[in-house]
Design a protein around this motif. Structure first.
Motif, mmCIF file in Angstrom:
data_model
loop_
_atom_site.group_PDB
_atom_site.id
_atom_site.type_symbol
_atom_site.label_atom_id
_atom_site.label_comp_id
_atom_site.label_asym_id
_atom_site.label_seq_id
_atom_site.Cartn_x
_atom_site.Cartn_y
_atom_site.Cartn_z
ATOM 1 N N TYR A 79 0.860 -1.192 0.000
ATOM 2 C CA TYR A 79 0.000 0.000 0.000
ATOM 3 C C TYR A 79 0.891 1.234 0.000
ATOM 4 O O TYR A 79 1.340 1.701 1.050
ATOM 5 N N ASP A 99 2.002 -6.906 3.523
ATOM 6 C CA ASP A 99 0.725 -6.261 3.806
ATOM 7 C C ASP A 99 0.898 -5.144 4.847
ATOM 8 O O ASP A 99 1.935 -5.027 5.500
ATOM 9 N N THR A 100 -0.160 -4.366 4.990
ATOM 10 C CA THR A 100 -0.159 -3.253 5.936
ATOM 11 C C THR A 100 -1.016 -3.610 7.153
ATOM 12 O O THR A 100 -1.582 -4.696 7.242
ATOM 13 N N ASP A 363 -3.193 -11.407 -1.956
ATOM 14 C CA ASP A 363 -2.164 -11.691 -0.957
ATOM 15 C C ASP A 363 -2.011 -10.557 0.059
ATOM 16 O O ASP A 363 -1.235 -10.683 1.013
ATOM 17 N N TYR A 364 -2.763 -9.460 -0.143
ATOM 18 C CA TYR A 364 -2.610 -8.285 0.712
ATOM 19 C C TYR A 364 -3.988 -7.775 1.117
ATOM 20 O O TYR A 364 -4.411 -6.680 0.736
ATOM 21 N N GLN A 366 -5.386 -6.617 3.917
ATOM 22 C CA GLN A 366 -5.557 -5.371 4.665
ATOM 23 C C GLN A 366 -5.313 -4.155 3.773
ATOM 24 O O GLN A 366 -6.005 -3.142 3.885
ATOM 25 N N ALA A 367 -4.342 -4.249 2.885
ATOM 26 C CA ALA A 367 -4.100 -3.154 1.947
ATOM 27 C C ALA A 367 -5.358 -2.887 1.116
ATOM 28 O O ALA A 367 -5.744 -1.726 0.910
ATOM 29 N N TYR A 368 -5.984 -3.963 0.656
ATOM 30 C CA TYR A 368 -7.204 -3.776 -0.141
ATOM 31 C C TYR A 368 -8.340 -3.212 0.709
ATOM 32 O O TYR A 368 -9.070 -2.315 0.272
#
Length: 406
Positions: A79, A99-100, A363-364, A366-368
């Motif tokens: 992100y 990820d974030t 795969d990410y 939380q970013a989404y």
């Protein structure tokens, strides 16, 4: 009413500083660049500051200085703006995305899980101006088990003896970390962006903050990087322009990424009043917070958490329980009122270039989740109370129109 998203702050002092540069007869790298470097150095607490023509070119140069080569990995968040990853590619390395967390910033657990013998640097990003968990990140790279994993592949890496932490501080000039430490002084290297929409601008530009530990000599490194930013030329243009000063040498593979005085003049005038400008940004942030605290659908962005304080660069409002499509419709409704808003950011794995390089947004998660419901509202010192009331009303009405909730 027409309200732009992020106009630059230009007052008479800024104009006079630029005019002074024009009248001086010297508009490329010179005294105003050095004065701006000193202002940022004194404000941030960095050991040395070098101004260049953009954040991106500064990051590429520092990764090349580190000795990044094909196969080397640099850990970044999924992100962020594309420049974070593109700088790694341009330097010859491979970005490894993690990820974030819910505060928009990179997950320290994700960093630890991504570290391998190929890892040469970590590039955290202070999204919206809110600092990452640098105590944890710096402690992580200094842990014996992590240092044992580290495999240096250049003289600089051997000298450091561990993974480098290069803070993408594009948004966070003026942010503070634990115990009042300012962004720019809390990691090995931090780079501010001085782009047109940033808190402090030079039109285009960046500022590299050096805080490398012993046995590095940050003052000597500043001189080396200054030359590196000028094609590794032994004399700058000002020195060459003097009578009899034409002879020079090229001592390495440099870049042409210096900042010009005419650009530095804008930022120099702004830096001299930055505490006042930052206070006004905080005022705007507070008005939004007060307004959206009354709405159970609104998620306010982090501002002051566990001793960290934002630079109030972006007001990243999130809206609970909506889809990406609903968010886009809300933005469309707001636009009808003449209010310009934005989204920070489209996660890298959703962009064509990165998808083609094997990254997948699944795969990410939380970013989404951060992205799909985020709307960045205008935040700058010039905003009046009347304009803020108009923006807030536009956002609330747009939400009601699309989501249909009370």
């Amino acid at each position: 009413m027409k309200i732009p998203f992020s106009p630059p702050y230009i007052n008479e002092d800024v104009i006079n500083e630029v005019v002074d540069s024009l009248k001086s007869g010297w508009i490329t790298t010179g005294p105003k660049v050095k004065a701006l470097e000193d202002e940022i150095k004194n404000y941030s607490g960095a050991k040395e500051v070098l101004c260049v023509n953009s954040w991106t070119s500064g990051a590429i140069m520092m990764l090349r200085w580190l000795g990044i080569r094909e196969g080397d990995e640099v850990i970044i968040p999924a992100y962020t703006y594309s420049a974070t990853a593109l700088a790694v590619y341009h330097a010859g390395g491979t970005p490894v995305m993690v990820d974030t967390t819910a505060d928009f910033n990179i997950s320290v657990t994700g960093i630890r899980n991504a570290i391998s013998p190929k890892t040469k640097a970590i590039l955290p990003v202070d999204i919206a101006g809110f600092p990452c968990d640098y105590d944890e990140i710096m402690n992580l790279v200094n842990k014996p088990d992590v240092k044992k994993i580290f495999k240096p592949a250049s003289a600089v890496q051997k000298k450091l003896g561990r993974i480098l932490v290069l803070n993408d501080a594009a948004h966070s000039l003026g942010a503070t970390y634990t115990n009042g430490i300012k962004t720019g002084s809390e990691t090995d290297i931090a780079i501010f962006s001085l782009h047109a929409v940033k808190n402090i601008t030079t039109g285009e530009g960046g500022a590299i903050c050096l805080n490398l530990p012993e046995p590095f000599d940050n003052e000597a490194l500043y001189g080396k990087l200054r030359r590196m930013s000028l094609n590794c030329q032994t004399k700058d243009a000002f020195s060459k322009s003097k009578a009899g000063g034409w002879r020079y040498d090229i001592t390495g593979l440099g870049m042409k990424i210096n900042m010009a005085d005419i650009n530095a003049a804008i930022g120099l005038a702004q830096m001299r009043i930055y505490p006042e400008l930052l206070k006004e940004r905080k005022r705007v942030f507070g008005v939004y917070n007060d307004a959206f605290s009354q709405e159970n659908w609104a998620v306010k962005p982090p501002a002051i958490v566990r001793g960290k304080e934002s630079s109030y660069h972006i007001y990243a409002l999130r809206i609970k329980d909506i889809t990406e499509a609903q968010r886009d419709r809300i933005i469309d409704e707001i636009a009808k009122t003449g209010v310009a808003v934005n989204v920070h950011f489209i996660p890298l794995p959703m962009l064509t270039f990165f998808k083609e390089n094997g990254f997948n947004i699944k795969d990410y998660p939380q970013a989404y989740n951060n992205y799909k419901c985020e709307i960045s509202l205008p935040i700058y010192p010039q905003l009046t109370e009347k304009e803020l009331a108009y923006i807030i009303k536009a956002v609330k009405n747009a939400y009601q129109s699309v989501a249909g909730q009370t």
